[in-house]
Design a protein around this motif. Structure first.
Motif, PDB file in Angstrom:
ATOM      1  N   THR A   1      19.557 -30.404  18.552  1.00  0.00           N
ATOM      2  CA  THR A   1      19.891 -29.204  17.785  1.00  0.00           C
ATOM      3  C   THR A   1      18.654 -28.481  17.271  1.00  0.00           C
ATOM      4  OG1 THR A   1      20.076 -30.372  15.669  1.00  0.00           O
ATOM      5  CG2 THR A   1      22.041 -30.277  17.053  1.00  0.00           C
ATOM      6  N   SER A   2      17.499 -29.138  17.353  1.00  0.00           N
ATOM      7  CA  SER A   2      16.254 -28.513  16.909  1.00  0.00           C
ATOM      8  C   SER A   2      15.441 -27.992  18.085  1.00  0.00           C
ATOM      9  CB  SER A   2      15.417 -29.514  16.103  1.00  0.00           C
ATOM     10  OG  SER A   2      16.049 -29.827  14.888  1.00  0.00           O
ATOM     11  N   ARG A   3      16.102 -27.786  19.194  1.00  0.00           N
ATOM     12  CA  ARG A   3      15.422 -27.230  20.362  1.00  0.00           C
ATOM     13  C   ARG A   3      16.025 -25.872  20.708  1.00  0.00           C
ATOM     14  NH1 ARG A   3      16.123 -30.848  25.080  1.00  0.00           N
ATOM     15  NH2 ARG A   3      17.487 -32.238  23.935  1.00  0.00           N
ATOM     16  N   PHE A   4      15.236 -25.037  21.354  1.00  0.00           N
ATOM     17  CA  PHE A   4      15.717 -23.737  21.796  1.00  0.00           C
ATOM     18  C   PHE A   4      16.761 -23.928  22.897  1.00  0.00           C
ATOM     19  CE2 PHE A   4      11.388 -22.612  20.269  1.00  0.00           C
ATOM     20  CZ  PHE A   4      11.769 -21.732  19.285  1.00  0.00           C
ATOM     21  N   ILE A   5      17.569 -22.900  23.098  1.00  0.00           N
ATOM     22  CA  ILE A   5      18.666 -23.002  24.072  1.00  0.00           C
ATOM     23  C   ILE A   5      18.144 -23.361  25.461  1.00  0.00           C
ATOM     24  CG2 ILE A   5      18.612 -20.496  24.424  1.00  0.00           C
ATOM     25  CD1 ILE A   5      21.634 -22.879  24.817  1.00  0.00           C
ATOM     26  N   ASN A   6      16.988 -22.817  25.874  1.00  0.00           N
ATOM     27  CA  ASN A   6      16.442 -23.161  27.186  1.00  0.00           C
ATOM     28  C   ASN A   6      16.203 -24.661  27.316  1.00  0.00           C
ATOM     29  OD1 ASN A   6      16.411 -20.498  27.850  1.00  0.00           O
ATOM     30  ND2 ASN A   6      14.198 -20.236  27.773  1.00  0.00           N
ATOM     31  N   GLU A   7      15.710 -25.262  26.230  1.00  0.00           N
ATOM     32  CA  GLU A   7      15.395 -26.685  26.275  1.00  0.00           C
ATOM     33  C   GLU A   7      16.647 -27.543  26.157  1.00  0.00           C
ATOM     34  OE1 GLU A   7      12.522 -26.959  23.184  1.00  0.00           O
ATOM     35  OE2 GLU A   7      10.986 -25.888  24.328  1.00  0.00           O
ATOM     36  N   ARG A   8      17.659 -27.046  25.447  1.00  0.00           N
ATOM     37  CA  ARG A   8      18.920 -27.799  25.365  1.00  0.00           C
ATOM     38  C   ARG A   8      19.666 -27.735  26.694  1.00  0.00           C
ATOM     39  NH1 ARG A   8      19.812 -24.808  20.884  1.00  0.00           N
ATOM     40  NH2 ARG A   8      21.855 -24.065  21.544  1.00  0.00           N
ATOM     41  N   ALA A   9      19.592 -26.577  27.336  1.00  0.00           N
ATOM     42  CA  ALA A   9      20.324 -26.406  28.584  1.00  0.00           C
ATOM     43  C   ALA A   9      19.517 -26.867  29.792  1.00  0.00           C
ATOM     44  CB  ALA A   9      20.707 -24.934  28.766  1.00  0.00           C
ATOM     45  N   HIS A  10      18.223 -27.130  29.588  1.00  0.00           N
ATOM     46  CA  HIS A  10      17.331 -27.499  30.690  1.00  0.00           C
ATOM     47  C   HIS A  10      17.388 -26.453  31.799  1.00  0.00           C
ATOM     48  CE1 HIS A  10      16.674 -31.200  28.618  1.00  0.00           C
ATOM     49  NE2 HIS A  10      17.961 -31.482  28.627  1.00  0.00           N
ATOM     50  N   ALA A  11      17.418 -25.196  31.365  1.00  0.00           N
ATOM     51  CA  ALA A  11      17.416 -24.052  32.281  1.00  0.00           C
ATOM     52  C   ALA A  11      17.031 -22.822  31.470  1.00  0.00           C
ATOM     53  CB  ALA A  11      18.792 -23.869  32.921  1.00  0.00           C
ATOM     54  N   ASN A  12      16.495 -21.828  32.125  1.00  0.00           N
ATOM     55  CA  ASN A  12      16.047 -20.618  31.432  1.00  0.00           C
ATOM     56  C   ASN A  12      17.183 -19.615  31.321  1.00  0.00           C
ATOM     57  OD1 ASN A  12      13.416 -21.417  30.985  1.00  0.00           O
ATOM     58  ND2 ASN A  12      12.689 -20.652  32.959  1.00  0.00           N
ATOM     59  N   ILE A  13      17.464 -19.177  30.087  1.00  0.00           N
ATOM     60  CA  ILE A  13      18.532 -18.198  29.894  1.00  0.00           C
ATOM     61  C   ILE A  13      18.058 -16.824  30.365  1.00  0.00           C
ATOM     62  CG2 ILE A  13      17.882 -17.630  27.508  1.00  0.00           C
ATOM     63  CD1 ILE A  13      20.925 -17.443  26.925  1.00  0.00           C
ATOM     64  N   ASN A  14      18.935 -16.103  31.039  1.00  0.00           N
ATOM     65  CA  ASN A  14      18.627 -14.763  31.543  1.00  0.00           C
ATOM     66  C   ASN A  14      19.201 -13.711  30.608  1.00  0.00           C
ATOM     67  OD1 ASN A  14      17.451 -15.891  33.920  1.00  0.00           O
ATOM     68  ND2 ASN A  14      19.509 -16.181  34.760  1.00  0.00           N
TER      69      ASN A  14
END
Length: 807
Positions: free
Chosen positions: A543-556
């Motif tokens: 929960t202390s990570r950015f969405i990219n790191e939580r999803a293990h993918a780059n958000i577009n």
């Protein structure tokens, strides 16, 4: 009863108006905000820093999702309003959301003006206006190398500088005789051109574009004089048009923009307009300071009990203070020569500075400063106050030319004078904040007062005020981690060690964080420091990570994701390629792209498909989102290349497999070239290895972004084992001593190359200890894609419609 306020537009002017309303009366309105882009409110002024690699999208967010929630604001992103009924007082959005209003604010901003040229609809012809445009340029630079920017104004030059940093050849087309003709005179424009040509830009002045040529994608442009240029990308930066189509459909009176009175009231009752879409006394402003002034007046007006104010908005003095590709520029008022004016001009060819002060009727009416803008605050104050300058000497007008040691202009400023014009924050307000709170850093002042929050041009003045008020040299004062705490990064790490803290919330609680939840700056940093200090005991907090790191993918930009499987050293095989092809077909992946990191990225994967996409691929994650080792770029090496002296592919794969999942303060890139021809671009990587006769050279601290920095030669060794051990020791020292989000290039400049050589190369015992601690940290690494496949809690998050930076 709480009244309903609807804001159309989630940009800087509209949200600043909401902020001002909350200051006046936080309980008077229930607020709904409709935004066209899929982002919270961000600083559009700083888009150039994102393009140039200085900042990420997260860095330029002004109001995070949590701010809307804390203030009970309903935010609907990616959902523009399509219909306004001013009689029923209701709006309807693209997604069919209806909201009634008591007060409605148009803050629809502007659209980029696209020249109606033949070929303007070709692929590769874009504007430079939003985050999506930045992403398009960055993606294009990975595949193409020539770009044309049409427009030699401020926006065009910022785009050109960013494209130059992306290793593209950049031609700038401008119809005028010189650059930035709205902010500079002819001499200033030509001086700027010389500076930018030295940086690598090519200019074509007095050129009129006839058409853009190409079949599906742009291939070139032709001019009316018969000449032409080849290009792979055309960026139009020729101006903006106020976005008034919705207002026109709603029946509001519009001219160039939505016509408003001194209280920002439109022609319809209870409907207002603010920002670039508003036209006040015939003027539509495009700079941030006037827009914020409008927002303040509008907030006071609609919050007043009888709906009236003694003083409305009377217009703004237009001025520009900025840094164009590293060159300081200031212009204000009527700086062009005209009938009845006289001017002082000082052109120093040795210092490459140019200063011009224009006077009329014993008053300063305009000024232009190039290269040295230290007199700008004083001159702007004279223009605003209408000071009588009869009898004043040149040195009094331009103290920087007196030859005397310079005292900061803030000393002579009155408490009522603005330090931060963008946000309307005065010297008195900042001094009070410094005195009452004991502030010693610019960041503390910014968090408290919002001064320095927009363009950042006033930060040197804020620093001077801190020195004058608190007696602290800001350059020597440690910056706190963020606005939630007074602790620095180094102090937080020390307390984690000393107190044996093991969880982000425990750190914030024990150290007395002002916010129970922290923010997007401190929570990821604390999470990193905890794992760095004790990789065995302390567990990662998703929960202390950015969405990219939580999803293990780059958000577009459209809410989909880019999945990046790892290809060690850029090497793949037919089995991997089949898996990628099968996944692309199964999940209708819109785009497969070979990137500059020598991998194949899958763009446009829907969030809910991420677990099954990773499971079907069965490949390890390429960590394209992570503060970790991203890639190890390699050339083909001695196995195939007749110039190669070493096995670059073999060493590259070994390095990538060893360090692939070790967390670092910022992203880390490596490259291995088999010979000094450097085909893998080893000279601009965090760790660059170059094969030479009889061994390897290691370069460190390189950066290919906006702060372009060639790596420093660190050492020359004979074996690949020595290279791996040296990188291991260096990286561990960097992990333990760098601040979160500090690149190796900045870290190396801070601590010094000689210091790092002593630590890593000369202190044999210390080197062994660093390597041992690195091995301990490496032993805890795991392939992150398994977390998606196996973690049911994460999978539930992927099913949610809303995506947040931090949950």
């Amino acid at each position: 009863m709480t009244k309903k306020l609807v804001l159309i537009g989630n940009g800087m002017a509209g949200i600043r108006t909401i902020e001002e309303i909350l200051k006046v009366d936080p309980n008077q309105f229930s607020v709904t905000v409709f935004g066209e882009e899929p982002h919270p409110n961000y600083n559009r002024i700083m888009l150039s820093s994102v393009l140039q690699g200085d900042s990420t999208v997260d860095d330029i967010v002004l109001n995070e999702y949590s701010w809307y929630e804390e203030n009970n604001i309903e935010l609907l992103v990616g959902d523009p309003v399509l219909k306004v009924d001013t009689e029923k007082q209701v709006v309807v959005s693209k997604n069919g959301v209806e909201r009634e209003y008591d007060k409605l604010i148009f803050a629809t901003g502007s659209n980029a003006f696209m020249l109606p040229l033949p070929g303007a609809d070709l692929e590769g012809v874009i504007a430079f206006r939003n985050i999506k445009d930045c992403e398009t340029m960055i993606e294009t630079s990975n595949q193409y190398k020539r770009a044309v920017v049409i427009g030699g104004g401020l926006l065009g030059l910022e785009a050109a500088r960013g494209l130059l940093n992306l290793n593209m050849h950049v031609d700038v087309i401008h119809i005028a005789d010189y650059l930035m003709e709205r902010q500079l005179d002819e001499l200033g424009g030509k001086l700027l051109q010389e500076e930018l040509e030295a940086q690598g830009m090519t200019f074509h002045l007095r050129k009129n574009t006839k058409r853009i040529v190409g079949k599906k994608r742009v291939q070139g442009i032709e001019f009316t004089d018969g000449t032409s240029l080849k290009t792979d990308l055309v960026v139009m930066a020729v101006g903006i048009k106020p976005n008034v189509s919705l207002a026109q459909e709603a029946g509001l009176i519009t001219e160039r923009a939505i016509v408003v009175d001194d209280y920002m009231q439109t022609s319809a009752p209870n409907v207002y307009a603010v920002g670039e879409c508003a036209q006040h006394r015939g003027i539509a402003y495009g700079l941030v300071a006037p827009l914020y002034e409008q927002g303040k007046v509008l907030a006071a007006h609609i919050c007043s009990e009888d709906g009236t104010l003694e003083n409305g908005y009377e217009g703004s003095l237009v001025y520009t203070k900025l840094k164009v590709s590293g060159v300081d520029v200031f212009s204000a008022g009527e700086f062009q020569d005209s009938e009845g004016t006289k001017a002082i001009r000082i052109h120093d060819e040795f210092e490459n500075t140019y200063k011009k002060v224009v006077m009329k009727d014993s008053k300063v009416i305009g000024a232009l400063l190039f290269g040295d803008t230290s007199d700008s605050t004083r001159l702007l104050g004279m223009m605003r106050n209408g000071d009588d300058i009869s009898g004043m000497s040149k040195a009094a007008l331009l103290p920087s030319e007196s030859g005397e040691p310079q005292v900061s202009p803030v000393v002579a400023m009155a408490d009522s004078d603005n330090i931060c014009d963008c946000n309307g924050i005065t010297k008195g307000q900042i001094c009070s904040a410094i005195t009452e709170n004991g502030f010693t850093t610019v960041e503390q002042v910014k968090q408290c007062t919002t001064a320095g929050r927009s363009c950042g041009g006033c930060k040197p003045l804020i620093a001077d005020l801190i020195t004058a008020t608190a007696g602290v040299e800001v350059g020597n004062a440690p910056e706190p981690m963020c606005g939630c705490t007074e602790y620095t990064h180094e102090e937080v790490v020390a307390e984690i060690r000393n107190l044996g803290l093991s969880h982000p919330r425990e750190v914030m609680n024990v150290l007395g964080w002002e916010s129970d939840e922290g923010c997007s700056k401190c929570r990821p940093a604390i999470n990193y420091y905890l794992k760095m200090v004790d990789p065995i005991k302390n567990t990662d907090d998703p929960t202390s990570r950015f969405i990219n790191e939580r999803a293990h993918a780059n958000i577009n930009h459209n809410g989909t994701f880019t999945v990046v499987p790892r290809m060690y050293g850029g090497v793949t095989n037919s089995d991997q390629l089949r898996k990628i092809a099968d996944v692309a077909d199964k999940y209708s992946v819109p785009l497969l792209k070979v990137t500059g990191g020598q991998r194949i990225d899958l763009f446009g994967v829907e969030k809910e498909h991420l677990p099954s996409v990773w499971e079907d691929l069965g490949m390890r994650s390429g960590s394209a989102y992570a503060k970790a080792l991203r890639t190890v770029k390699t050339c083909v090496g001695e196995q195939f290349c007749r110039f190669g002296t070493q096995d670059s592919i073999g060493l590259g794969i070994e390095l990538e497999k060893k360090f692939e999942y070790i967390n670092t303060p910022h992203k880390v890139k490596m490259a291995v070239s088999a010979c000094p021809r450097n085909c893998a671009e080893s000279g601009i990587k965090d760790f660059g290895v170059v094969g030479v006769d009889g061994g390897w050279e290691l370069y460190v601290g390189g950066n290919g972004g906006v702060d372009l920095r060639g790596g420093d030669l660190f050492c020359k060794v004979k074996t690949k084992e020595e290279i791996i051990d040296t990188i291991s020791a260096f990286m561990q020292y960097y992990r333990e001593n760098a601040r979160y989000l500090e690149r190796t290039s900045h870290f190396l400049e801070r601590v010094g190359l000689d210091h790092m050589k002593k630590v890593v190369l000369e202190d044999e015992a210390g080197r062994r200890e660093l390597i041992e601690r690195m091995e301990l940290a490496l032993s805890t690494g795991k392939d992150p894609w398994k977390e998606i496949v196996e973690n049911k809690e994460l999978q539930q998050e992927f099913k949610k419609k809303k995506v947040e930076v931090l949950s």
